[in-house]
Motif scaffolding. Sequence first.
Motif, PDB file in Angstrom:
ATOM      1  N   LEU A 158       0.812  -1.147  -0.080  1.00 54.54           N
ATOM      2  CA  LEU A 158      -0.154   0.052  -0.134  1.00 54.54           C
ATOM      3  C   LEU A 158       0.985   1.233   0.072  1.00 54.54           C
ATOM      4  O   LEU A 158       0.782   2.258  -0.483  1.00 54.54           O
ATOM      5  CB  LEU A 158      -0.960  -0.158   1.353  1.00 54.54           C
ATOM      6  CG  LEU A 158      -1.913   1.406   1.248  1.00 54.54           C
ATOM      7  CD1 LEU A 158      -2.529   1.342   0.169  1.00 54.54           C
ATOM      8  CD2 LEU A 158      -2.631   1.235   2.616  1.00 54.54           C
ATOM      9  N   ASP A 159       1.735   1.192   0.603  1.00 54.87           N
ATOM     10  CA  ASP A 159       2.750   2.476   1.038  1.00 54.87           C
ATOM     11  C   ASP A 159       3.397   2.731  -0.508  1.00 54.87           C
ATOM     12  O   ASP A 159       3.567   3.943  -0.886  1.00 54.87           O
ATOM     13  CB  ASP A 159       3.967   2.059   1.742  1.00 54.87           C
ATOM     14  CG  ASP A 159       4.903   3.499   1.969  1.00 54.87           C
ATOM     15  OD1 ASP A 159       4.431   4.557   2.478  1.00 54.87           O
ATOM     16  OD2 ASP A 159       6.174   3.233   1.438  1.00 54.87           O
ATOM     17  N   ASP A 160       3.702   1.615  -1.194  1.00 49.01           N
ATOM     18  CA  ASP A 160       4.363   1.860  -2.489  1.00 49.01           C
ATOM     19  C   ASP A 160       3.433   2.550  -3.630  1.00 49.01           C
ATOM     20  O   ASP A 160       3.678   3.278  -4.267  1.00 49.01           O
ATOM     21  CB  ASP A 160       5.027   0.447  -3.038  1.00 49.01           C
ATOM     22  CG  ASP A 160       5.522   0.346  -4.538  1.00 49.01           C
ATOM     23  OD1 ASP A 160       5.590   1.662  -4.879  1.00 49.01           O
ATOM     24  OD2 ASP A 160       5.587  -0.727  -5.042  1.00 49.01           O
ATOM     25  N   LEU A 161       2.274   1.987  -3.511  1.00 46.29           N
ATOM     26  CA  LEU A 161       0.955   2.315  -4.228  1.00 46.29           C
ATOM     27  C   LEU A 161       0.835   3.922  -4.156  1.00 46.29           C
ATOM     28  O   LEU A 161       0.804   4.741  -5.098  1.00 46.29           O
ATOM     29  CB  LEU A 161      -0.087   1.427  -4.488  1.00 46.29           C
ATOM     30  CG  LEU A 161       0.163   0.036  -4.856  1.00 46.29           C
ATOM     31  CD1 LEU A 161      -1.246  -0.768  -4.570  1.00 46.29           C
ATOM     32  CD2 LEU A 161       0.367   0.144  -6.499  1.00 46.29           C
ATOM     33  N   VAL A 162       0.712   4.238  -2.809  1.00 45.63           N
ATOM     34  CA  VAL A 162       0.437   5.588  -2.534  1.00 45.63           C
ATOM     35  C   VAL A 162       1.297   6.529  -2.782  1.00 45.63           C
ATOM     36  O   VAL A 162       1.344   7.625  -3.218  1.00 45.63           O
ATOM     37  CB  VAL A 162       0.072   5.694  -0.981  1.00 45.63           C
ATOM     38  CG1 VAL A 162      -0.024   7.111  -0.312  1.00 45.63           C
ATOM     39  CG2 VAL A 162      -1.245   4.918  -0.674  1.00 45.63           C
ATOM     40  N   ARG A 163       2.594   6.066  -2.660  1.00 47.83           N
ATOM     41  CA  ARG A 163       3.793   6.995  -3.034  1.00 47.83           C
ATOM     42  C   ARG A 163       3.983   7.328  -4.461  1.00 47.83           C
ATOM     43  O   ARG A 163       4.387   8.388  -4.952  1.00 47.83           O
ATOM     44  CB  ARG A 163       4.990   6.380  -2.236  1.00 47.83           C
ATOM     45  CG  ARG A 163       4.917   6.621  -0.889  1.00 47.83           C
ATOM     46  CD  ARG A 163       6.210   6.083  -0.256  1.00 47.83           C
ATOM     47  NE  ARG A 163       6.508   6.436   1.188  1.00 47.83           N
ATOM     48  CZ  ARG A 163       6.568   7.477   1.824  1.00 47.83           C
ATOM     49  NH1 ARG A 163       7.186   8.378   1.095  1.00 47.83           N
ATOM     50  NH2 ARG A 163       6.740   7.339   3.215  1.00 47.83           N
ATOM     51  N   ASN A 164       3.962   6.049  -5.200  1.00 47.13           N
ATOM     52  CA  ASN A 164       4.299   6.054  -6.487  1.00 47.13           C
ATOM     53  C   ASN A 164       3.131   6.010  -7.679  1.00 47.13           C
ATOM     54  O   ASN A 164       3.457   5.974  -9.020  1.00 47.13           O
ATOM     55  CB  ASN A 164       5.231   4.972  -6.989  1.00 47.13           C
ATOM     56  CG  ASN A 164       6.550   5.098  -5.947  1.00 47.13           C
ATOM     57  OD1 ASN A 164       7.196   5.979  -5.970  1.00 47.13           O
ATOM     58  ND2 ASN A 164       6.711   3.990  -5.094  1.00 47.13           N
ATOM     59  N   THR A 165       1.757   5.763  -7.253  1.00 48.48           N
ATOM     60  CA  THR A 165       0.944   5.858  -8.254  1.00 48.48           C
ATOM     61  C   THR A 165      -0.323   6.822  -7.772  1.00 48.48           C
ATOM     62  O   THR A 165      -1.456   6.488  -7.788  1.00 48.48           O
ATOM     63  CB  THR A 165       0.231   4.313  -8.534  1.00 48.48           C
ATOM     64  OG1 THR A 165      -0.492   4.027  -7.301  1.00 48.48           O
ATOM     65  CG2 THR A 165       1.281   3.458  -8.938  1.00 48.48           C
ATOM     66  N   PRO A 166       0.125   8.119  -7.384  1.00 50.29           N
ATOM     67  CA  PRO A 166      -0.881   8.925  -6.687  1.00 50.29           C
ATOM     68  C   PRO A 166      -2.090   9.106  -8.053  1.00 50.29           C
ATOM     69  O   PRO A 166      -1.534   9.322  -9.131  1.00 50.29           O
ATOM     70  CB  PRO A 166      -0.239  10.197  -6.438  1.00 50.29           C
ATOM     71  CG  PRO A 166       1.059  10.054  -7.519  1.00 50.29           C
ATOM     72  CD  PRO A 166       1.434   8.557  -7.602  1.00 50.29           C
ATOM     73  N   ALA A 167      -3.231   9.091  -7.557  1.00 54.07           N
ATOM     74  CA  ALA A 167      -4.787   9.519  -8.276  1.00 54.07           C
ATOM     75  C   ALA A 167      -4.438   8.530  -9.473  1.00 54.07           C
ATOM     76  O   ALA A 167      -5.120   8.861 -10.568  1.00 54.07           O
ATOM     77  CB  ALA A 167      -4.431  10.914  -8.752  1.00 54.07           C
ATOM     78  N   ASP A 168      -4.071   7.303  -9.182  1.00 57.05           N
ATOM     79  CA  ASP A 168      -4.082   6.126 -10.131  1.00 57.05           C
ATOM     80  C   ASP A 168      -3.686   6.654 -11.608  1.00 57.05           C
ATOM     81  O   ASP A 168      -4.153   6.523 -12.845  1.00 57.05           O
ATOM     82  CB  ASP A 168      -5.404   5.680 -10.426  1.00 57.05           C
ATOM     83  CG  ASP A 168      -5.133   4.255 -11.280  1.00 57.05           C
ATOM     84  OD1 ASP A 168      -4.308   3.659 -11.223  1.00 57.05           O
ATOM     85  OD2 ASP A 168      -6.216   4.036 -11.793  1.00 57.05           O
ATOM     86  N   GLY A 169      -2.550   7.701 -11.669  1.00 58.92           N
ATOM     87  CA  GLY A 169      -1.865   8.337 -12.930  1.00 58.92           C
ATOM     88  C   GLY A 169      -3.145   9.150 -13.784  1.00 58.92           C
ATOM     89  O   GLY A 169      -2.796   9.398 -14.916  1.00 58.92           O
TER      90      GLY A 169
END
Length: 607
Positions: A158-169
């Motif tokens: 979850l931390d990776d996704l929150v940091r690296n895929t904000p707003a789902d692109g």
Amino acid sequence: MIEVRSPLAATVVAVVVEAGQVVRVGTTLVIVESMKMEHEVRAGHDGTVASLRVDAGDVVAEGEVLLVLGPFTATASAASGEAPLDASSSAPALRDDLLELRARTAFTADASRLEAIARRHALGLRSARENIADLCDEGSFVEYGALAFAAQQSRRSLDDLVRNTPADGMVTGIGSVNGVVFGAERSRAVIMAYDATVLAGTQGMRNHQKTDRLLGIAFEQKLPVVLFAEGGGGRPGDVDMPIVAGLHVATFASFARLSGQVPVLGIVAGRCFAGNAALLGCCDTIVATRDSSIGMGGPAMVEGGGLGRFRSEQIGPSDVQWRSGVIDVLVDDEAAAVAVAKRYLSMFQGRVADWQAGDVTILRDLLPANRLRVYEVRVVVEAIVDIGSMLELRAGFGAGVVTALARIEGRPVGVLASNPAHLGGAIDADAADKAARFLQLCDAHGLPIVSLVDTPGFMVGPEIETRGQVRHVSRMFVVAAQLRVPVVAVILRKAYGLGAMAMAAGGMHAPLATVSWPSGEFGAMGLEGAVELGFRKELDAVAEGPEREMLRAKLVAAQYAKGKAINMAATLEIDAVIDPAETRSWLALALASAKPGARGGRFIDPW
């Protein structure tokens, strides 16, 4: 003494105060629970707790006494150690849930993604949020779906996704564009921007959901849509969604449904392939930068189809798409693209009070005295419309006609103009397609049309017929016959045959008004051609040489005299002949008397 009663039937959760305690107005005395919800019973005024009537766990009826308050005294307050109210006390600490929200939201900001933004800037490009900030009036953008992230929790933390895929692109929301001029209500627009720094701007399942949400709002509220379409199409890595191919998503149908309902503008910098390009192709108008590449498949898809290996820059580069008619306005960079977007949207936001006219007397001298000499029709257009208002569309394609949005005395109009610098103004298949689609654009969004005519007709010949000329040019008649907006035609010079009729919305009496400059010349076909066909016997009877040429010139002059604008007006085939310097004021008066055209309800052909 004052009895404090329960406001409803409930269970006592806690008794917060003790007997003898001094309380201030608003102090929580007892907490009761009903239907899984807790209710605070507060003091209605300052006082001292005289007695308690309940304990935690008691079930009380509505109106039952919970405790009794006695009078408030300064002595009792001091004895109880009650601290006086301090207006200068610091604000309470933020709640944990608000702190959590702030921490999560911070990851969507460019300031939290400095490395990714730096890479973007190194390419000479801007972030999605920078483009939106430039497009929208300051502080007006309200974002939808900012907390989304890629549907990949089964393979990433979850931390990776929150940091690296904000707003789902993808950044989506509603903002105001040109609100200073047109006001908040008329300037609202839906903005959707793929974020190329997040998974290459690909289309994830959640950003599809975001897109569909905003498209529904745009359709219901009749809001213009601006799409920043940079990105690589579908994203295969969203494994959280229980789907096989994702071909059921509604995004493409929802986006296409907006055609003709609201203005839809696409903007591209960098690479735009596959699904992103499909959405872009549904837009009314496309603005692209010179470094853009647009194609229905990127390098991976092309290679996967066994068609070879190519770099992104080799697939649909801007110079190719400019000539092919895909790109309507070609600009140097994103800043210029956003500036064009503001101008474009303004044409559908209403009339402006602040406008300037140029020196219209120059119109008298813009056409060469030699009737066979070409000239630049764009100069004519710019001299007629408000200063600086002309925005040409699709200039790289269909050179036989010029299509532009502009203003006349602050009123937005569409301008269709013959271009004698290309094929003498003859209309070929590309020019006809360009003209027909432009008529659809104006009709869908309620813009009156000004047609400036100087054409020898439709292009003819064996080669042109290999391109489907018959079908293409006839689109102009079919589209014009369905127009709901007023058309005003001005004949600048040549008005010959079916091509001139098509430029005049189907015929000289089809427009609201048809006028001509004194230089206008009319005929069922070009004068020279009419002489060659109609007087072939007379010409053949004279030996080749100066004598035949003199006869030919005499016959052409006679045809020209017969087809002069003044003669056309005398037989009521056109409405008037005007001084070129009166063109602007004449158009303004004609359009002022026209009934406004209906808006929406008809799609705009993507081609």
